[in-house]
Write a protein that holds these residues in place. Structure first.
Motif, PDB file in Angstrom:
ATOM      1  N   GLU A 105     -25.086  41.682 -41.973  1.00  0.00           N
ATOM      2  CA  GLU A 105     -25.463  40.473 -42.729  1.00  0.00           C
ATOM      3  C   GLU A 105     -25.163  39.287 -41.577  1.00  0.00           C
ATOM      4  O   GLU A 105     -25.097  38.018 -41.806  1.00  0.00           O
ATOM      5  CB  GLU A 105     -24.404  40.117 -43.848  1.00  0.00           C
ATOM      6  N   MET A 106     -24.843  39.781 -40.542  1.00  0.00           N
ATOM      7  CA  MET A 106     -24.384  38.573 -39.366  1.00  0.00           C
ATOM      8  C   MET A 106     -25.700  37.777 -39.000  1.00  0.00           C
ATOM      9  O   MET A 106     -26.931  38.194 -38.880  1.00  0.00           O
ATOM     10  CB  MET A 106     -24.112  39.626 -38.090  1.00  0.00           C
ATOM     11  N   ARG A 107     -25.189  36.570 -38.715  1.00  0.00           N
ATOM     12  CA  ARG A 107     -26.362  35.516 -38.582  1.00  0.00           C
ATOM     13  C   ARG A 107     -26.193  35.362 -36.943  1.00  0.00           C
ATOM     14  O   ARG A 107     -25.073  35.197 -36.609  1.00  0.00           O
ATOM     15  CB  ARG A 107     -25.911  34.458 -39.005  1.00  0.00           C
ATOM     16  N   PHE A 108     -27.151  35.193 -36.171  1.00  0.00           N
ATOM     17  CA  PHE A 108     -27.395  35.076 -34.933  1.00  0.00           C
ATOM     18  C   PHE A 108     -27.949  33.578 -34.495  1.00  0.00           C
ATOM     19  O   PHE A 108     -28.737  32.853 -35.237  1.00  0.00           O
ATOM     20  CB  PHE A 108     -28.211  36.151 -34.311  1.00  0.00           C
ATOM     21  N   VAL A 109     -27.413  33.086 -33.483  1.00  0.00           N
ATOM     22  CA  VAL A 109     -27.898  31.859 -32.844  1.00  0.00           C
ATOM     23  C   VAL A 109     -28.948  32.187 -31.803  1.00  0.00           C
ATOM     24  O   VAL A 109     -28.978  32.916 -30.949  1.00  0.00           O
ATOM     25  CB  VAL A 109     -26.848  31.083 -31.967  1.00  0.00           C
ATOM     26  N   GLU A 110     -30.300  31.312 -31.845  1.00  0.00           N
ATOM     27  CA  GLU A 110     -31.353  31.565 -30.987  1.00  0.00           C
ATOM     28  C   GLU A 110     -30.966  30.872 -29.791  1.00  0.00           C
ATOM     29  O   GLU A 110     -30.542  29.720 -29.487  1.00  0.00           O
ATOM     30  CB  GLU A 110     -32.549  30.708 -31.860  1.00  0.00           C
ATOM     31  N   PRO A 111     -31.260  31.692 -28.606  1.00  0.00           N
ATOM     32  CA  PRO A 111     -31.005  31.235 -27.152  1.00  0.00           C
ATOM     33  C   PRO A 111     -31.934  29.992 -26.938  1.00  0.00           C
ATOM     34  O   PRO A 111     -33.042  29.835 -27.425  1.00  0.00           O
ATOM     35  CB  PRO A 111     -30.955  32.072 -26.220  1.00  0.00           C
ATOM     36  N   LYS A 112     -31.557  28.985 -26.420  1.00  0.00           N
ATOM     37  CA  LYS A 112     -31.896  27.698 -25.985  1.00  0.00           C
ATOM     38  C   LYS A 112     -32.718  27.886 -24.951  1.00  0.00           C
ATOM     39  O   LYS A 112     -32.155  28.422 -23.770  1.00  0.00           O
ATOM     40  CB  LYS A 112     -31.064  26.506 -25.860  1.00  0.00           C
ATOM     41  N   SER A 113     -33.862  27.101 -24.754  1.00  0.00           N
ATOM     42  CA  SER A 113     -34.405  27.166 -23.281  1.00  0.00           C
ATOM     43  C   SER A 113     -34.099  26.016 -22.312  1.00  0.00           C
ATOM     44  O   SER A 113     -33.066  25.097 -22.928  1.00  0.00           O
ATOM     45  CB  SER A 113     -35.932  26.632 -23.709  1.00  0.00           C
ATOM     46  N   GLU A 114     -34.319  26.166 -21.354  1.00  0.00           N
ATOM     47  CA  GLU A 114     -33.779  25.090 -20.314  1.00  0.00           C
ATOM     48  C   GLU A 114     -33.989  23.776 -20.773  1.00  0.00           C
ATOM     49  O   GLU A 114     -33.396  22.855 -20.726  1.00  0.00           O
ATOM     50  CB  GLU A 114     -34.388  24.959 -18.761  1.00  0.00           C
ATOM     51  N   GLU A 115     -35.371  23.294 -21.187  1.00  0.00           N
ATOM     52  CA  GLU A 115     -35.913  22.135 -21.855  1.00  0.00           C
ATOM     53  C   GLU A 115     -34.990  21.754 -23.022  1.00  0.00           C
ATOM     54  O   GLU A 115     -34.585  20.539 -23.120  1.00  0.00           O
ATOM     55  CB  GLU A 115     -37.204  22.145 -22.158  1.00  0.00           C
ATOM     56  N   GLN A 116     -34.532  22.677 -23.880  1.00  0.00           N
ATOM     57  CA  GLN A 116     -33.911  22.373 -25.015  1.00  0.00           C
ATOM     58  C   GLN A 116     -32.501  21.823 -24.808  1.00  0.00           C
ATOM     59  O   GLN A 116     -31.946  20.944 -25.337  1.00  0.00           O
ATOM     60  CB  GLN A 116     -33.770  23.488 -26.006  1.00  0.00           C
ATOM     61  N   GLN A 117     -31.946  22.763 -23.637  1.00  0.00           N
ATOM     62  CA  GLN A 117     -30.536  22.419 -23.004  1.00  0.00           C
ATOM     63  C   GLN A 117     -30.596  21.086 -22.576  1.00  0.00           C
ATOM     64  O   GLN A 117     -29.640  20.293 -22.633  1.00  0.00           O
ATOM     65  CB  GLN A 117     -30.101  23.320 -22.266  1.00  0.00           C
ATOM     66  N   SER A 118     -31.403  20.421 -21.835  1.00  0.00           N
ATOM     67  CA  SER A 118     -31.652  19.154 -21.286  1.00  0.00           C
ATOM     68  C   SER A 118     -31.792  18.223 -22.120  1.00  0.00           C
ATOM     69  O   SER A 118     -30.914  17.309 -22.185  1.00  0.00           O
ATOM     70  CB  SER A 118     -32.805  19.301 -20.019  1.00  0.00           C
ATOM     71  N   ARG A 119     -32.571  18.124 -23.067  1.00  0.00           N
ATOM     72  CA  ARG A 119     -32.558  17.642 -24.126  1.00  0.00           C
ATOM     73  C   ARG A 119     -31.297  17.023 -24.981  1.00  0.00           C
ATOM     74  O   ARG A 119     -30.840  16.062 -25.246  1.00  0.00           O
ATOM     75  CB  ARG A 119     -33.720  17.755 -25.242  1.00  0.00           C
ATOM     76  N   ALA A 120     -30.709  18.223 -25.084  1.00  0.00           N
ATOM     77  CA  ALA A 120     -29.280  18.023 -25.835  1.00  0.00           C
ATOM     78  C   ALA A 120     -28.195  17.474 -25.102  1.00  0.00           C
ATOM     79  O   ALA A 120     -27.376  16.720 -25.628  1.00  0.00           O
ATOM     80  CB  ALA A 120     -28.847  19.477 -26.162  1.00  0.00           C
TER      81      ALA A 120
END
Length: 183
Positions: A105-120
C-alpha cells in the motif's frame, strides 16, 4: 528487466548508508559509502530497485541511478518513520526505507526532472521575495503610523499616497527620544 534486489539508500551530505534485501525481504548486505564510492558501486550493480527518502538530493540521485539501469522509487520521509525499529541512525533508516517500500500500500513520489526542479526553485524564490516585500511594506507602514501617517494595507496605497503628497516632502520629526536619553 527483472530485478531480484531492493536497495534502500539513506542519503547524506558525505556518507550514504545502503541496506539491500531480496525482493522477498531476506537481508543481503549493508554498506556505508562515500558519495563517489556510492556512484561507482551503483554503476557496478546489476539492475535493482533502489529506494530513497524524497529529501534534498534524492531527485538528483534518482536521475543518476536510473541512467545506470536501476528502477528508482522515492518515499516521503513521514511514510518511512514508523518502520524505524531501533534508535535513529543512518543504518536503521536505510533498513526502514526498504521495509516501507516492500509494503503493497506504499505511496511513492515521482522523481522530478531538472526542469521541474528549476521551476520549483524559481517559484520558491519568487514566493520568498513577495513575502519579504510584504514584511518591508508592513514595517514601513508601522514606522509611518508612529508619525501619524495612516496608510491602508497593500502596496498600491503606498504608491498612491506618494502621488497625493503633490511632491511635498515629509518633514523629519524632531528626535525627542534621543534628547530624552541624552539628559
Amino acid at each position: 528487466m527483472t530485478t531480484d534486489t531492493m536497495i534502500g539508500v539513506d542519503l547524506a551530505k558525505s556518507v550514504f548508508q545502503l541496506h539491500a534485501t531480496s525482493m522477498s525481504g531476506q537481508p543481503m548486505y549493508r554498506k556505508k559509502l562515500s558519495r563517489q564510492g556510492f556512484a561507482e558501486f551503483m554503476a557496478k550493480q546489476a539492475p535493482a530497485v533502489v529506494v530513497m527518502e524524497a529529501c534534498g538530493s534524492a531527485h538528483y540521485w534518482a536521475r543518476e541511478i536510473s541512467r545506470l539501469g536501476h528502477k528508482v522509487r522515492l518515499i516521503a520521509p513521514h511514510y518511512v518513520k514508523p518502520f524505524v525499529k531501533r534508535q535513529k541512525n543512518d543504518a536503521a533508516d536505510a533498513e526502514a526505507i526498504v521495509i516501507a517500500a516492500q509494503r503493497p500500500e506504499m505511496r511513492f513520489v515521482e522523481p522530478k526532472s531538472e526542469e521541474q526542479q528549476s521551476r520549483a526553485i524559481l517559484f520558491r524564490g519568487r514566493e520568498r521575495l513577495v513575502r519579504q516585500r510584504t514584511e518591508l511594506i508592513n514595517a514601513l507602514r508601522a514606522c509611518l503610523y508612529e508619525y501619524g501617517h495612516v496608510v491602508p494595507q497593500g502596496i498600491r496605497w503606498l504608491t498612491k499616497n506618494r502621488r497625493h503628497t503633490n511632491g511635498a516632502k515629509l518633514r523629519p520629526a524632531p528626535n525627542s527620544c534621543a534628547r530624552n536619553h541624552a539628559t
